[in-house]
Design a protein around this motif. Structure first.
Motif, PDB file in Angstrom:
ATOM      1  N   PRO A 266       0.842  -1.205   0.000  1.00  0.00           N
ATOM      2  CA  PRO A 266       0.000   0.000   0.000  1.00  0.00           C
ATOM      3  C   PRO A 266       0.871   1.248   0.000  1.00  0.00           C
ATOM      4  CG  PRO A 266       0.012  -1.034   2.168  1.00  0.00           C
ATOM      5  CD  PRO A 266       0.671  -1.993   1.222  1.00  0.00           C
ATOM      6  N   VAL A 267       0.452   2.214  -0.767  1.00  0.00           N
ATOM      7  CA  VAL A 267       1.193   3.472  -0.840  1.00  0.00           C
ATOM      8  C   VAL A 267       0.939   4.257   0.437  1.00  0.00           C
ATOM      9  CG1 VAL A 267       1.514   5.643  -2.088  1.00  0.00           C
ATOM     10  CG2 VAL A 267       0.972   3.530  -3.336  1.00  0.00           C
ATOM     11  N   PRO A 268       1.979   4.592   1.189  1.00  0.00           N
ATOM     12  CA  PRO A 268       1.769   5.333   2.432  1.00  0.00           C
ATOM     13  C   PRO A 268       1.221   6.730   2.155  1.00  0.00           C
ATOM     14  CG  PRO A 268       4.098   5.258   1.906  1.00  0.00           C
ATOM     15  CD  PRO A 268       3.405   4.353   0.921  1.00  0.00           C
ATOM     16  N   PRO A 269       0.454   7.250   3.066  1.00  0.00           N
ATOM     17  CA  PRO A 269      -0.103   8.590   2.849  1.00  0.00           C
ATOM     18  C   PRO A 269       1.005   9.627   2.829  1.00  0.00           C
ATOM     19  CG  PRO A 269      -0.476   7.871   5.113  1.00  0.00           C
ATOM     20  CD  PRO A 269       0.056   6.692   4.357  1.00  0.00           C
ATOM     21  N   PRO A 270       0.785  10.727   2.121  1.00  0.00           N
ATOM     22  CA  PRO A 270       1.813  11.782   2.075  1.00  0.00           C
ATOM     23  C   PRO A 270       2.037  12.383   3.463  1.00  0.00           C
ATOM     24  CG  PRO A 270      -0.268  12.568   1.149  1.00  0.00           C
ATOM     25  CD  PRO A 270      -0.427  11.095   1.366  1.00  0.00           C
ATOM     26  N   LEU A 271       3.253  12.813   3.678  1.00  0.00           N
ATOM     27  CA  LEU A 271       3.601  13.413   4.956  1.00  0.00           C
ATOM     28  C   LEU A 271       3.410  14.926   4.898  1.00  0.00           C
ATOM     29  CD1 LEU A 271       6.876  11.424   5.692  1.00  0.00           C
ATOM     30  CD2 LEU A 271       4.583  10.994   6.599  1.00  0.00           C
ATOM     31  N   VAL A 272       2.787  15.459   5.928  1.00  0.00           N
ATOM     32  CA  VAL A 272       2.503  16.895   5.969  1.00  0.00           C
ATOM     33  C   VAL A 272       2.944  17.444   7.329  1.00  0.00           C
ATOM     34  CG1 VAL A 272       0.749  18.694   5.836  1.00  0.00           C
ATOM     35  CG2 VAL A 272       0.519  16.620   4.440  1.00  0.00           C
ATOM     36  N   LYS A 273       3.859  18.400   7.304  1.00  0.00           N
ATOM     37  CA  LYS A 273       4.302  19.028   8.551  1.00  0.00           C
ATOM     38  C   LYS A 273       3.390  20.212   8.875  1.00  0.00           C
ATOM     39  CE  LYS A 273       8.705  19.699   9.168  1.00  0.00           C
ATOM     40  NZ  LYS A 273      10.113  20.096   8.923  1.00  0.00           N
ATOM     41  N   ALA A 274       3.148  20.417  10.169  1.00  0.00           N
ATOM     42  CA  ALA A 274       2.348  21.559  10.603  1.00  0.00           C
ATOM     43  C   ALA A 274       3.138  22.842  10.426  1.00  0.00           C
ATOM     44  CB  ALA A 274       1.930  21.388  12.068  1.00  0.00           C
ATOM     45  N   LYS A 275       2.458  23.875   9.986  1.00  0.00           N
ATOM     46  CA  LYS A 275       3.124  25.159   9.802  1.00  0.00           C
ATOM     47  C   LYS A 275       3.490  25.766  11.158  1.00  0.00           C
ATOM     48  CE  LYS A 275       0.629  26.362   5.549  1.00  0.00           C
ATOM     49  NZ  LYS A 275      -0.279  27.365   4.918  1.00  0.00           N
ATOM     50  N   PRO A 276       4.624  26.426  11.238  1.00  0.00           N
ATOM     51  CA  PRO A 276       4.991  27.096  12.492  1.00  0.00           C
ATOM     52  C   PRO A 276       4.016  28.229  12.816  1.00  0.00           C
ATOM     53  CG  PRO A 276       6.507  27.696  10.731  1.00  0.00           C
ATOM     54  CD  PRO A 276       5.650  26.575  10.195  1.00  0.00           C
ATOM     55  N   VAL A 277       3.903  28.546  14.086  1.00  0.00           N
ATOM     56  CA  VAL A 277       2.959  29.562  14.548  1.00  0.00           C
ATOM     57  C   VAL A 277       3.703  30.833  14.950  1.00  0.00           C
ATOM     58  CG1 VAL A 277       1.209  30.133  16.277  1.00  0.00           C
ATOM     59  CG2 VAL A 277       1.342  27.811  15.358  1.00  0.00           C
ATOM     60  N   VAL A 278       3.187  31.960  14.513  1.00  0.00           N
ATOM     61  CA  VAL A 278       3.721  33.261  14.894  1.00  0.00           C
ATOM     62  C   VAL A 278       2.627  34.027  15.629  1.00  0.00           C
ATOM     63  CG1 VAL A 278       4.606  35.472  14.060  1.00  0.00           C
ATOM     64  CG2 VAL A 278       5.321  33.345  12.952  1.00  0.00           C
ATOM     65  N   GLU A 279       2.967  34.594  16.771  1.00  0.00           N
ATOM     66  CA  GLU A 279       1.985  35.372  17.531  1.00  0.00           C
ATOM     67  C   GLU A 279       2.015  36.820  17.085  1.00  0.00           C
ATOM     68  OE1 GLU A 279       2.433  34.955  21.714  1.00  0.00           O
ATOM     69  OE2 GLU A 279       1.350  33.036  21.756  1.00  0.00           O
ATOM     70  N   VAL A 280       0.827  37.374  16.871  1.00  0.00           N
ATOM     71  CA  VAL A 280       0.697  38.788  16.538  1.00  0.00           C
ATOM     72  C   VAL A 280      -0.092  39.460  17.659  1.00  0.00           C
ATOM     73  CG1 VAL A 280      -0.301  40.466  14.953  1.00  0.00           C
ATOM     74  CG2 VAL A 280       0.808  38.416  14.049  1.00  0.00           C
ATOM     75  N   SER A 281       0.536  40.404  18.336  1.00  0.00           N
ATOM     76  CA  SER A 281      -0.104  41.102  19.444  1.00  0.00           C
ATOM     77  C   SER A 281      -0.845  42.329  18.916  1.00  0.00           C
ATOM     78  CB  SER A 281       0.941  41.535  20.483  1.00  0.00           C
ATOM     79  OG  SER A 281       0.353  42.385  21.443  1.00  0.00           O
TER      80      SER A 281
END
Length: 325
Positions: A266-281
């Motif tokens: 079976p073809v493994p599902p594609p890997l997806v990294k979570a986007k980094p988070v930036v805080e805006v005050s």
């Protein structure tokens, strides 16, 4: 008669000395009254002669009548009212955590002020009967405020848990084990919230603490995705065995052996990294674009919205996500 009185006075002196050992530690009323009473009784007991003893009592009749009243109050307090006094002290400590909220409620603020007045009084004995009712008045308001903010905090944390679940599902490496590991700190935070009674602490737990756990979970998820990427690359670089070679029989080349087709994996599902988070005050941004402490004109509104849009657009353009605070 002299012996009866001296025995009685010695008992008073013994009790007052015992009470003084408590007031010396602080946190109890009657310190000056007890010290004065001990000194008065010691002076009286210095009169060994019965005539001098009773002469001193008669000469200072009013002082001893006052002392009898004071002793009665102090003795009743340390014998029967310590429990309600401790309840008063504990309640004030607990209520002080949420003072900013309680002061906004008229009934709670009034009751709280009276409780503090009782605590700081030199002679609160006759007021202690009011303590239970006053505590209940403040407690009703305090409990309602805590329950409302706790419910809101649990709701916000549940949303953050949902966000992490979505990231795990998209990652291509979702497993129950990984999910439990990444969500455990937030689940534990929810349990802690169920018993937390400080509203400022609840607010911090739902924001700073929870956001920190979300960031940690995101970082750990990305590390797990990177590890899986390395694992897949290593698997692709392996050279498959040559199963098409012919067999040698007596020096004669045998018929070629047909290749054995390996079963399709079976073809493994594609890997997806979570986007980094930036805080805006928002408040920091407002300070940068506003000339004063407030937004007061249409021009101020336009400048703020324009600056916010630019900040968000630039951040998203760098393939990052934004958390508004």
């Amino acid at each position: 008669l002299f012996e009866f009185y001296t025995q009685h006075i010695n008992q008073w002196l013994s009790n007052l000395t015992s009470y003084k050992s408590k007031t010396d530690l602080g946190g109890f009323p009657g310190e000056k009254t007890i010290a004065s009473g001990i000194l008065t009784l010691q002076r009286l007991l210095n009169h060994d002669d019965s005539f001098d003893f009773f002469k001193h009592v008669v000469s200072n009749k009013n002082d001893f009548l006052d002392l009898e009243e004071d002793y009665s109050d102090v003795h009743e307090f340390f014998t029967n009212q310590l429990t309600i006094w401790q309840q008063l002290k504990t309640a004030l400590i607990n209520f002080d955590r949420n003072k900013q909220i309680l002061d906004k409620d008229v009934s709670a603020a009034k009751a709280l002020l009276e409780l503090k007045s009782i605590q700081t009084s030199d002679a609160p004995y006759n007021m202690l009967s009011k303590v239970a009712g006053l505590i209940n008045t403040v407690k009703q308001v305090n409990d309602a405020a805590i329950a409302a903010r706790r419910a809101h905090a649990l709701e916000r944390i549940e949303l953050k848990i949902g966000q992490i679940k979505i990231e795990i599902k998209k990652s291509g490496i979702a497993t129950d084990e990984l999910s439990n590991k990444l969500l455990y700190p937030l689940q534990l935070l929810k349990k802690s919230l169920e018993t937390e009674e400080s509203i400022p602490q609840i607010l911090m737990m739902q924001t700073t603490t929870a956001d920190g756990y979300v960031d940690d979970a995101t970082d750990d998820l990305n590390k797990a995705v990177e590890a899986e990427e390395e694992k897949r690359k290593a698997a692709q670089t392996k050279i498959p065995p040559n199963i098409e070679g012919g067999a040698v029989n007596g020096g004669n080349k045998a018929e070629p052996i047909p290749p054995v087709n390996a079963p399709d994996k079976p073809v493994p599902p594609p890997l997806v990294k979570a986007k980094p988070v930036v805080e805006v005050s928002v408040s920091d941004l407002q300070d940068k674009v506003s000339k004063g402490a407030y937004i007061e004109s249409a021009e101020d509104v336009k400048a703020f919205i324009s600056a916010l849009e630019k900040e968000l657009t630039n951040t998203i353009a760098t393939d990052k996500r934004v958390r508004i605070r």
